[in-house]
Write an enzyme that holds these catalytic residues in place. Structure first.
Site, PDB file in Angstrom:
ATOM      1  CB  CYS A 299       8.580   7.527  -6.400  1.00 13.10           C
ATOM      2  SG  CYS A 299      10.083   6.744  -5.817  1.00 13.10           S
TER       3      CYS A 299
ATOM      4  CB  CYS B 126      10.714  -0.095  -8.207  1.00 12.44           C
ATOM      5  SG  CYS B 126      10.523  -0.376  -6.311  1.00 12.44           S
TER       6      CYS B 126
ATOM      7  N   GLY C 263      -1.671  -2.765  -6.748  1.00 11.10           N
ATOM      8  CA  GLY C 263      -2.326  -1.604  -7.625  1.00 11.10           C
ATOM      9  C   GLY C 263      -2.132  -1.481  -9.102  1.00 11.10           C
TER      10      GLY C 263
ATOM     11  CG  MET D  85      -1.427  -1.178   1.595  1.00 14.96           C
ATOM     12  SD  MET D  85      -3.406  -0.836   2.779  1.00 14.96           S
ATOM     13  CE  MET D  85      -4.092  -0.229   2.426  1.00 14.96           C
ATOM     14  CB  SER D  86       1.835   3.601  -2.939  1.00 16.72           C
ATOM     15  OG  SER D  86       0.325   4.196  -2.977  1.00 16.72           O
ATOM     16  N   GLY D  87      -0.475   4.232  -0.672  1.00 18.33           N
ATOM     17  CA  GLY D  87      -0.261   5.712   0.133  1.00 18.33           C
ATOM     18  C   GLY D  87      -1.610   6.347  -0.460  1.00 18.33           C
ATOM     19  N   GLY D  88      -1.537   5.863  -2.054  1.00 19.43           N
ATOM     20  CA  GLY D  88      -2.362   6.131  -3.058  1.00 19.43           C
ATOM     21  C   GLY D  88      -4.018   5.018  -3.063  1.00 19.43           C
ATOM     22  CB  VAL D  89      -6.310   6.232  -4.947  1.00 13.88           C
ATOM     23  CG1 VAL D  89      -5.717   6.150  -6.959  1.00 13.88           C
ATOM     24  CG2 VAL D  89      -7.917   5.593  -5.312  1.00 13.88           C
ATOM     25  CG  ASP D  90      -4.475   3.134  -8.955  1.00 15.60           C
ATOM     26  OD1 ASP D  90      -5.828   3.403  -9.405  1.00 15.60           O
ATOM     27  OD2 ASP D  90      -3.278   3.633 -10.022  1.00 15.60           O
TER      28      ASP D  90
END
Length: 378
Positions: A210, A111, A135, A17-22
């Site tokens: 990033c 990555c 995601g 979980m990157s902290g984004g929506v996808d």
């Protein structure tokens, strides 16, 4: 069938979980499908405040908190794993070294290869998880003979299979992409996130690289490699100008060349070659960028390696189109010939081969043969 293994029985799934929506919606879908999901945020920066500027970058404390809040709403356990040292060594330092050597790397692909589906996956398997969920927009399809294939996403506009072309059989066997078979717009994904009560529904997407939050790649490289003035020359070796470091240029670049004298024909000039040995940047006309063949190294196959020459489509950039090629694996390299010349191909880029929507594999471009030039780009 897409991601079939998770439909045969509930799996223990580690959702990155990157902290984004996808990634939040992907984790929610995996949990909704009945899997035992645990969320994890990867701390990839030793200085987590430095990797986001507005909609750019990722990996900040803000992102970690957004991921934790999403996990709380979904109702899954959540952890933060520190992989900053591994990320610095395998992605950031590799990125700098590739540019210093005159090549153009793809850090997102690296990555995925080294962090998300190597370091993260290895740790997940050691802890008893069955799969890593992300995601990404791509599909893993289980064939009747038990083998798995990586395919493009159902929605080509969001397809991210190019940056996953480094995944091998073992990694595909433990990969889950819940968004891959969904034909929806990003607005619809955001609407789904809002329906699920996920606060990241309106969060802007991250862009570019990033770990270069301000988008200034040349400045980032200059800080690490220092100023190294050299010559800008034409194909005949005539000196046209100077630069502050050959590492700051990429094949096909047109802007920022600092050439005071216009070309004899008045047409724009582009970067044709970058030579770190003598710190020289060679420029010339657009047609000199046309490439009709290349050699790529370090091939990675999403399944069995192809035998003999074959006809495929190839993608050369994350957001590029497809082009038809003839390709053959020869003694640890991939030899590729284009049906029609392709412009601006740079050593260091990844070439990903496709058979229809199936990802055959990928390799790193080592050298190119130009259609209109006396030399190869190396």
């Amino acid at each position: 069938m897409t991601d079939t293994p998770q439909r045969t029985r509930p799996l223990r799934v580690l959702a990155a979980m990157s902290g984004g929506v996808d990634s939040a919606v992907a984790a929610a879908r995996a949990a909704e499908a009945g899997h035992d999901v645990t969320g994890v945020h990867l701390a990839l920066s030793a200085n987590p405040q430095s990797f986001r500027t507005g909609a750019r970058g990722c990996c900040t404390i803000e992102d970690s908190r957004d991921a934790r809040r999403a996990a709380d709403v979904i109702g899954i356990p959540f952890y933060v794993w520190d992989l900053a040292d591994r990320f610095r060594e395998d992605v950031v330092e590799d990125f700098v070294a590739e540019y210093e050597a005159g090549r153009t790397p793809n850090p997102c692909l690296r990555c995925n290869e080294k962090i998300k589906f190597a370091a993260l996956l290895d740790k997940a398997l050691a802890l008893g998880f069955d799969a890593v969920c992300t995601g990404h927009y791509a599909q893993v399809i289980l064939r009747e003979d038990g083998t798995r294939e990586l395919h493009r996403a159902s929605d080509m506009a969001k397809d991210q299979s190019y940056v996953l072309g480094v995944l091998d059989d073992r990694q595909l066997a433990h990969a889950m992409f819940p968004l891959g078979d969904t034909v929806t717009t990003k607005d619809e994904i955001r609407a789904e996130a809002e329906r699920r009560g996920l606060a990241v529904a309106k969060k802007p997407d991250s862009h570019d690289i990033c770990f270069i939050a301000d988008g200034d790649t040349q400045g980032f490289l200059a800080d690490r490699l220092g100023k190294a003035e050299g010559d800008i020359v034409d194909e005949a070796g005539n000196r046209l100008g100077t630069h502050d470091g050959a590492y700051g240029y990429t094949i096909g670049q047109r802007k920022g060349l600092r050439i005071g004298t216009p070309a004899p024909d008045g047409k724009p000039r582009y970067v044709l070659d970058i030579s770190p040995v003598n710190n020289t940047v060679t420029v010339g006309p657009a047609e000199a960028l046309d490439v009709d063949a290349l050699t790529a190294i370090k091939p990675r196959w999403c399944g069995a390696a192809p035998t003999g020459p074959g006809t495929y489509t190839a993608q050369l950039r994350a957001h590029g189109g497809e082009t038809e090629v003839r390709a053959e694996a020869v003694d640890g390299t991939l030899e590729v010939t284009f049906t029609e010349p392709v412009r601006g191909v740079a050593p260091g880029q990844a070439i990903v081969l496709y058979d229809g929507t199936r990802v055959v594999g990928s390799a790193t471009i080592a050298s190119t043969t130009r259609a209109v030039s006396t030399a190869s780009s190396v």
